[in-house]
Design an enzyme around this catalytic site. Structure first.
Site, PDB file in Angstrom:
ATOM      1  N   CYS A  15      -4.753  -8.050   4.232  1.00  0.00           N
ATOM      2  CA  CYS A  15      -5.353  -9.183   4.952  1.00  0.00           C
ATOM      3  C   CYS A  15      -5.082  -9.106   6.453  1.00  0.00           C
ATOM      4  O   CYS A  15      -5.215 -10.099   7.167  1.00  0.00           O
ATOM      5  CB  CYS A  15      -4.873 -10.517   4.390  1.00  0.00           C
ATOM      6  SG  CYS A  15      -5.157 -10.684   2.620  1.00  0.00           S
TER       7      CYS A  15
ATOM      8  N   GLY B 206     -14.353 -14.586  -3.947  1.00  0.00           N
ATOM      9  CA  GLY B 206     -13.421 -15.551  -4.516  1.00  0.00           C
ATOM     10  C   GLY B 206     -11.968 -15.181  -4.356  1.00  0.00           C
ATOM     11  O   GLY B 206     -11.496 -14.971  -3.246  1.00  0.00           O
TER      12      GLY B 206
ATOM     13  N   GLY C  55     -11.097 -14.676  -0.366  1.00  0.00           N
ATOM     14  CA  GLY C  55     -12.109 -14.441   0.651  1.00  0.00           C
ATOM     15  C   GLY C  55     -13.457 -14.842   0.075  1.00  0.00           C
ATOM     16  O   GLY C  55     -13.792 -14.439  -1.041  1.00  0.00           O
TER      17      GLY C  55
ATOM     18  N   ARG D 190     -17.866 -10.813   2.730  1.00  0.00           N
ATOM     19  CA  ARG D 190     -17.030 -12.011   2.624  1.00  0.00           C
ATOM     20  C   ARG D 190     -16.243 -12.195   3.914  1.00  0.00           C
ATOM     21  O   ARG D 190     -16.206 -11.321   4.772  1.00  0.00           O
ATOM     22  CB  ARG D 190     -16.061 -11.886   1.440  1.00  0.00           C
ATOM     23  CG  ARG D 190     -15.101 -10.728   1.580  1.00  0.00           C
ATOM     24  CD  ARG D 190     -13.862 -10.855   0.724  1.00  0.00           C
ATOM     25  NE  ARG D 190     -13.112  -9.608   0.693  1.00  0.00           N
ATOM     26  CZ  ARG D 190     -12.308  -9.182   1.652  1.00  0.00           C
ATOM     27  NH1 ARG D 190     -12.157  -9.879   2.759  1.00  0.00           N
ATOM     28  NH2 ARG D 190     -11.656  -8.027   1.531  1.00  0.00           N
TER      29      ARG D 190
ATOM     30  N   ASP E 165     -10.027 -10.065   5.918  1.00  0.00           N
ATOM     31  CA  ASP E 165      -9.780  -8.695   6.359  1.00  0.00           C
ATOM     32  C   ASP E 165      -9.802  -7.761   5.144  1.00  0.00           C
ATOM     33  O   ASP E 165     -10.693  -7.846   4.306  1.00  0.00           O
ATOM     34  CB  ASP E 165      -8.449  -8.640   7.113  1.00  0.00           C
ATOM     35  CG  ASP E 165      -8.359  -7.476   8.093  1.00  0.00           C
ATOM     36  OD1 ASP E 165      -8.241  -6.336   7.630  1.00  0.00           O
ATOM     37  OD2 ASP E 165      -8.409  -7.720   9.309  1.00  0.00           O
TER      38      ASP E 165
ATOM     39  N   THR F  45      -8.369  -6.005   1.593  1.00  0.00           N
ATOM     40  CA  THR F  45      -7.565  -6.287   0.411  1.00  0.00           C
ATOM     41  C   THR F  45      -7.781  -5.197  -0.623  1.00  0.00           C
ATOM     42  O   THR F  45      -8.654  -4.349  -0.481  1.00  0.00           O
ATOM     43  CB  THR F  45      -7.860  -7.683  -0.174  1.00  0.00           C
ATOM     44  OG1 THR F  45      -6.805  -8.059  -1.068  1.00  0.00           O
ATOM     45  CG2 THR F  45      -9.189  -7.717  -0.925  1.00  0.00           C
TER      46      THR F  45
END
EC number: 2.3.1.181
Length: 234
Positions: A191, A173, A162, A88, A91, A93
Site C-alpha cells: 500500500c 473490495g 481498495g 481501483r 497503491d 497490494t
C-alpha cells in the site's frame, strides 16, 4: 431500494478473469441505472458480493507508483506471480492462496450514498470478524484497511482495501489475510506504506491453519447486519 445481495463463491480464480467478471457485472448495473433515468423507469438494480482466492498476483492501484514493486519481470515469473495495473484506488497490494478476497458490487443507492461510510462499514465488518476470534483490530488514521497495534512500533496490517465507484456502483473490495504466505509481501512496499508489517489471522492466533469457510460465515453475518442486507447464496 433493493437490499438483496447475491453472494457468489468463485473458488480459486485467475485475477484478470475475475476482474473481467467484476467489470461485466458492474456494467450491467450501471447500464440499468442509465436506462432507468433515460426511460423514467424504476427497475431494481442487483447487488453482488463475490468471494474468491487468487493465485499469486500483485496489483497496482491508480494512485500507486511502480517503485513499490520490488521485483523485476523475470523475478515475478520466477516466483510464479502475475502483475496488473488496475482501476481501483490505493497503491500496490498482494493477493494469493490463504487470503479471503471479497468484491462487493453494490448499487449504493440501494443502501446509502456515502463512499466514506461504505469503506468504514467494510472495515467494521473485518474488525467485528476478528473480534470473534478474540483479536482487537482497528483503523489507522489516514490509512484505509484494518490493523493491529496501531500507534505502536508493532503496527501490522491484516486486511487491505481498495475500491472503485461510479454512479454509486462499487467494485473491487477487501483482502483479508487468513492463512497467507506473508513472504510474498516482502516483494512490495504494501500500500506504499514503509516500515509497517503485514500479518495473517493464523499467525495472530498461533495456529497453522484457520478454517476459511468459518471466517466467510462470520464476514457474511456482520456484512448482513451492517448493511441491513438480505443475503442470497448463488
Amino acid at each position: 431500494m433493493n437490499k438483496e445481495v447475491k453472494v457468489q463463491e468463485l473458488g480459486v480464480k485467475d485475477y484478470k478473469e475475475t476482474w473481467d467478471y467484476q467489470e461485466a457485472i458492474f456494467k450491467e448495473i450501471v447500464d440499468l441505472k442509465i436506462k432507468n433515468r433515460r426511460e423514467d423507469t424504476a427497475l431494481a438494480t442487483p447487488n453482488y458480493l463475490l468471494f474468491v482466492e487468487h493465485p499469486h498476483v500483485y496489483t497496482l492501484g491508480k494512485s500507486g507508483v511502480m517503485s513499490n514493486l520490488l521485483l523485476s519481470e523475470a523475478q515475478l515469473t520466477e516466483k510464479g506471480a502475475a502483475f496488473y495495473k488496475i482501476n481501483r484506488g490505493g497503491d500496490i497490494t498482494y493477493h494469493g492462496p490463504g487470503q479471503i478476497v471479497g468484491y462487493p458490487i453494490l448499487d449504493l443507492e440501494n443502501f446509502f450514498t456515502d463512499i466514506h461510510k461504505y469503506l468504514r462499514l467494510l472495515e467494521e465488518m473485518i474488525i467485528l470478524t476478528l473480534a470473534d476470534y478474540g483479536l482487537k483490530s482497528e483503523r489507522s488514521p489516514g490509512e484505509t484497511g484494518v490493523w493491529l497495534d496501531v500507534g505502536t512500533p508493532f503496527a501490522r496490517k491484516i486486511c487491505a482495501m481498495g475500491v472503485r465507484a461510479s454512479r454509486w456502483v462499487t467494485m473491487h473490495g477487501f483482502a483479508l489475510n487468513v492463512n497467507a504466505d506473508l513472504g510474498y509481501f516482502d516483494n512490495i512496499i504494501p500500500c506504499g506504506i514503509r516500515g509497517k508489517a503485514v500479518t495473517s489471522l493464523n499467525v495472530e492466533l498461533g495456529i497453522s491453519k484457520v478454517d476459511e469457510a468459518e471466517v466467510k460465515e462470520k464476514l457474511l453475518k456482520h456484512f448482513k447486519t451492517l448493511f441491513e442486507a438480505k443475503l442470497i447464496t448463488l
